[in-house]
Design a protein around this motif. Structure first.
Motif, PDB file in Angstrom:
ATOM      1  N   GLU A 206      67.271  29.751  41.903  1.00 27.33           N
ATOM      2  CA  GLU A 206      67.024  31.191  41.898  1.00 27.33           C
ATOM      3  C   GLU A 206      65.717  31.512  41.167  1.00 27.33           C
ATOM      4  O   GLU A 206      64.926  32.344  41.603  1.00 27.33           O
ATOM      5  CB  GLU A 206      68.168  31.941  41.228  1.00 27.33           C
ATOM      6  N   ILE A 207      65.530  30.851  40.032  1.00 32.56           N
ATOM      7  CA  ILE A 207      64.317  31.069  39.244  1.00 32.56           C
ATOM      8  C   ILE A 207      63.085  30.672  40.054  1.00 32.56           C
ATOM      9  O   ILE A 207      62.065  31.374  40.069  1.00 32.56           O
ATOM     10  CB  ILE A 207      64.376  30.255  37.928  1.00 32.56           C
ATOM     11  N   LYS A 208      63.175  29.554  40.784  1.00 32.11           N
ATOM     12  CA  LYS A 208      62.049  29.093  41.611  1.00 32.11           C
ATOM     13  C   LYS A 208      61.741  30.094  42.716  1.00 32.11           C
ATOM     14  O   LYS A 208      60.561  30.381  42.999  1.00 32.11           O
ATOM     15  CB  LYS A 208      62.383  27.737  42.219  1.00 32.11           C
ATOM     16  N   LEU A 209      62.773  30.638  43.348  1.00 27.18           N
ATOM     17  CA  LEU A 209      62.569  31.608  44.409  1.00 27.18           C
ATOM     18  C   LEU A 209      61.878  32.869  43.886  1.00 27.18           C
ATOM     19  O   LEU A 209      60.997  33.426  44.537  1.00 27.18           O
ATOM     20  CB  LEU A 209      63.915  31.980  45.045  1.00 27.18           C
ATOM     21  N   ILE A 210      62.297  33.308  42.692  1.00 25.53           N
ATOM     22  CA  ILE A 210      61.701  34.505  42.107  1.00 25.53           C
ATOM     23  C   ILE A 210      60.229  34.251  41.785  1.00 25.53           C
ATOM     24  O   ILE A 210      59.369  35.102  42.023  1.00 25.53           O
ATOM     25  CB  ILE A 210      62.472  34.908  40.827  1.00 25.53           C
ATOM     26  N   ARG A 211      59.924  33.069  41.256  1.00 20.50           N
ATOM     27  CA  ARG A 211      58.539  32.738  40.893  1.00 20.50           C
ATOM     28  C   ARG A 211      57.641  32.622  42.124  1.00 20.50           C
ATOM     29  O   ARG A 211      56.442  32.903  42.063  1.00 20.50           O
ATOM     30  CB  ARG A 211      58.508  31.425  40.112  1.00 20.50           C
ATOM     31  N   ASN A 212      58.233  32.189  43.248  1.00 23.63           N
ATOM     32  CA  ASN A 212      57.436  31.976  44.461  1.00 23.63           C
ATOM     33  C   ASN A 212      57.232  33.234  45.282  1.00 23.63           C
ATOM     34  O   ASN A 212      56.505  33.221  46.283  1.00 23.63           O
ATOM     35  CB  ASN A 212      58.112  30.907  45.332  1.00 23.63           C
ATOM     36  N   LYS A 213      57.886  34.333  44.880  1.00 27.32           N
ATOM     37  CA  LYS A 213      57.720  35.589  45.630  1.00 27.32           C
ATOM     38  C   LYS A 213      56.355  36.214  45.352  1.00 27.32           C
ATOM     39  O   LYS A 213      55.822  36.128  44.271  1.00 27.32           O
ATOM     40  CB  LYS A 213      58.835  36.563  45.233  1.00 27.32           C
TER      41      LYS A 213
END
Length: 213
Positions: A206-213
């Motif tokens: 989830e953290i990775k997805l948020i950072r990649n947005k």
């Protein structure tokens, strides 16, 4: 000694009820069989839940043995609620408990009110042991409602609690319950290491997805 004091409970605001629904005692029922359990679950006001008993087998392996029993359903929880962070009792209203004293689960009647907090009259652990003869029956009810074994449901539930704690998703969870969960977390990780890793991976993804947005 008073089993009910509405004035004290009104001042308190139902602190114990806001933490969780109360447990049913075996003595709340004239008899316990398949029809008894189905009938009360069909009201939508009751859940099958579990308490954890930690045991060491003869080979030295440490295991968790769930003790199934019934509890007044918590808000946002299902009929099968084997393990979760407890929430406000769904039977609590602005004027107190929806049940009168005669209808109330034994765990609620067992709480004797006083100025500071409620104290149980009878040992809750002794009452829990009285559910031992009904484990197979309740396990069949779990399978009936979920299509899964108790062990399968528990693993899924424990993973979800790990994920919620790691994500700090505590909406509707009382501070006392958060403290209780925090204290038992090390033991849960010890007995459910795979579920903890899965929950941790979910959080990290989830953290990775948020950072990649």
């Amino acid at each position: 000694m008073e089993y009910e004091n509405k004035e004290l409970c009104s001042k308190c605001g139902g602190r114990c009820c806001k933490k969780s629904g109360c447990d049913y005692f075996v003595s709340d029922f004239k008899s316990i069989d398949k029809n008894t359990i189905l009938k009360i679950l069909e009201t939508g006001n009751v859940s099958i839940v579990s308490a954890f008993k930690f045991e060491i087998l003869t080979n030295g392996k440490e295991v968790v043995v769930p003790i199934l029993y019934l509890r007044a359903r918590n808000e946002g929880r299902g009929i099968i609620d084997l393990f979760s962070m407890k929430k406000r009792c769904s039977m609590l209203t602005s004027t107190g408990c929806s049940y009168n004293l005669e209808q109330r689960p034994g765990g609620g009647v067992n709480l004797i009110p006083n100025e500071k907090d409620c104290k149980p009259l009878n040992n809750p652990l002794d009452e829990l042991k009285k559910w031992y003869p009904y484990q197979n029956l309740l396990a069949k009810m779990v399978k009936r409602y979920t299509g899964k074994t108790v062990d399968m449901v528990l693993k899924s539930d424990v993973e979800e609690v790990f994920y919620e704690v790691l994500s700090e998703k505590f909406d509707g969870v009382d501070k006392l319950e958060i403290a209780d969960i925090s204290r038992c977390l090390p033991d849960l990780v010890k007995y459910y290491p795979e579920e903890y890793i899965k929950a941790k991976n979910r959080k990290n993804n989830e953290i990775k997805l948020i950072r990649n947005k």
